[in-house]
Design a protein around this motif. Structure first.
Motif, short mmCIF file in Angstrom:
data_model
loop_
_atom_site.label_atom_id
_atom_site.label_comp_id
_atom_site.label_asym_id
_atom_site.label_seq_id
_atom_site.Cartn_x
_atom_site.Cartn_y
_atom_site.Cartn_z
N THR A 81 62.08 8.69 78.02
CA THR A 81 61.08 7.90 77.92
C THR A 81 59.79 8.28 77.17
O THR A 81 59.29 7.67 76.35
CB THR A 81 60.38 7.28 79.55
OG1 THR A 81 61.54 6.94 80.30
CG2 THR A 81 59.39 6.34 79.34
N LEU A 82 59.54 9.52 77.31
CA LEU A 82 58.43 10.16 76.59
C LEU A 82 58.95 10.10 75.18
O LEU A 82 58.07 9.78 74.01
CB LEU A 82 58.27 11.92 76.75
CG LEU A 82 57.39 12.23 78.04
CD1 LEU A 82 57.46 13.65 78.15
CD2 LEU A 82 56.03 11.67 77.57
N PHE A 83 59.98 10.45 74.88
CA PHE A 83 60.57 10.38 73.41
C PHE A 83 60.66 8.99 72.87
O PHE A 83 60.08 8.68 71.78
CB PHE A 83 61.82 10.87 73.26
CG PHE A 83 61.92 12.58 73.03
CD1 PHE A 83 61.40 13.15 72.03
CD2 PHE A 83 62.16 13.54 74.07
CE1 PHE A 83 61.37 14.48 71.95
CE2 PHE A 83 62.06 14.55 73.97
CZ PHE A 83 61.58 15.30 72.93
N LEU A 84 60.89 8.17 73.55
CA LEU A 84 61.07 6.77 73.19
C LEU A 84 59.69 6.04 72.87
O LEU A 84 59.48 5.27 72.00
CB LEU A 84 62.15 5.75 74.30
CG LEU A 84 63.22 6.25 74.25
CD1 LEU A 84 64.21 5.27 75.32
CD2 LEU A 84 64.10 5.80 72.78
N GLU A 85 58.84 6.29 73.81
CA GLU A 85 57.78 5.73 73.71
C GLU A 85 56.60 6.61 72.82
O GLU A 85 55.47 6.15 72.60
CB GLU A 85 56.82 5.55 75.15
CG GLU A 85 57.80 4.63 76.10
CD GLU A 85 57.68 3.29 75.72
OE1 GLU A 85 56.70 2.94 74.70
OE2 GLU A 85 58.45 2.41 76.18
N ASN A 86 57.08 7.67 72.66
CA ASN A 86 56.03 8.69 71.72
C ASN A 86 54.89 9.10 72.35
O ASN A 86 53.84 8.67 71.65
CB ASN A 86 56.23 8.16 70.20
CG ASN A 86 55.48 9.31 69.61
OD1 ASN A 86 55.44 10.19 69.63
ND2 ASN A 86 54.76 8.91 68.26
N VAL A 87 54.70 9.35 73.51
CA VAL A 87 53.38 9.66 74.27
C VAL A 87 53.53 10.96 75.00
O VAL A 87 54.62 11.59 74.96
CB VAL A 87 53.32 8.52 75.50
CG1 VAL A 87 52.90 7.21 74.84
CG2 VAL A 87 54.60 8.47 76.47
N GLY A 88 52.43 11.49 75.31
CA GLY A 88 52.23 12.73 76.07
C GLY A 88 52.40 12.71 77.31
O GLY A 88 52.54 13.94 78.05
N SER A 89 52.15 11.94 78.21
CA SER A 89 52.45 11.82 79.45
C SER A 89 52.89 10.43 80.11
O SER A 89 52.91 9.29 79.16
CB SER A 89 50.96 11.96 80.13
OG SER A 89 49.96 11.09 79.67
N LEU A 90 53.33 10.29 81.16
CA LEU A 90 53.74 9.25 81.75
C LEU A 90 53.19 8.96 83.03
O LEU A 90 53.05 9.83 83.87
CB LEU A 90 55.26 9.30 81.93
CG LEU A 90 56.27 9.24 80.73
CD1 LEU A 90 57.65 9.47 81.27
CD2 LEU A 90 56.19 8.09 79.84
#
Length: 203
Positions: A93-102
């Motif tokens: 999910t981190l890679f798909l959404e390109n975010v630093g935290s979930l």
């Protein structure tokens, strides 16, 4: 505003002196000073102190409008993960959404915790079975997660991010008679940078 007033009256003035006049400790206002410098309300010179910045001197400075902007006006869609998800799910999910935290939520969409790149890196390095581990075992749990309310000002959100040294905050709302915090958005340093750019360019 108290800090700006003190700087206006006593410039150049040190951070220690500002804290002393406010009756609080220097670390308490460190993040507030950083936000005011970022917004150009005050400026600082090493070994000299703080003095009024260009935004404070301009009557119609566009940066004055930031004071009225609320978190709900700029927040983004929360990138959430169920607390029953695995570490592998979190990494993907981190890679798909390109975010630093979930943001981790329970089945009711209530904030359970937050998991960052650093958390996932720490648990996966050298552990072959880490991928199947529940994300709830590696996340920072709710009581320790810094949050903001949709009605909070963006300046308060910026202050919290700087003070707690985090890249983003979950936006939560809870009913007056209820404790659980429902996740309704997220605000990040990127959000803040875009807001500053939009204000500066008048867009």
């Amino acid at each position: 505003m108290e800090i700006i007033d003190l700087v206006k009256k006593h410039a150049p003035i040190t951070g220690e002196r500002i804290a002393e006049l406010l009756g609080i400790s220097r670390p308490t206002i460190r993040s507030d000073l950083a936000v005011l410098v970022m917004l150009r309300y005050i400026d600082a010179k090493p070994k000299v102190g703080y003095f009024l910045g260009t935004a404070a001197l301009e009557v119609d400075s566009p940066f004055k409008h930031i004071e009225a902007v609320k978190v709900k006006d700029v927040m983004g869609i929360p990138i959430v993960l169920r607390e029953t998800s695995t570490v592998s799910d979190a990494v993907v999910t981190l890679f798909l959404e390109n975010v630093g935290s979930l943001i981790v939520v329970n089945m009711q969409g209530v904030l359970a915790g937050i998991v960052t790149r650093k958390d996932l890196l720490k648990v996966t390095l050298g552990q072959a079975t880490a991928n199947t581990m529940p994300v709830s075992l590696v996340m920072t749990r709710h009581p320790n997660v810094v949050t903001v309310n949709p009605e909070d000002s963006v300046l308060e959100a910026a202050r919290k991010m700087i003070h707690h040294q985090v890249d983003g905050l979950p936006v939560v709302k809870s009913e007056a008679d209820q404790e659980p915090d429902e996740v309704v958005g997220r605000i990040t340093k990127t959000t803040m940078t875009k807001l500053l750019l939009d204000v500066a360019l008048g867009t």
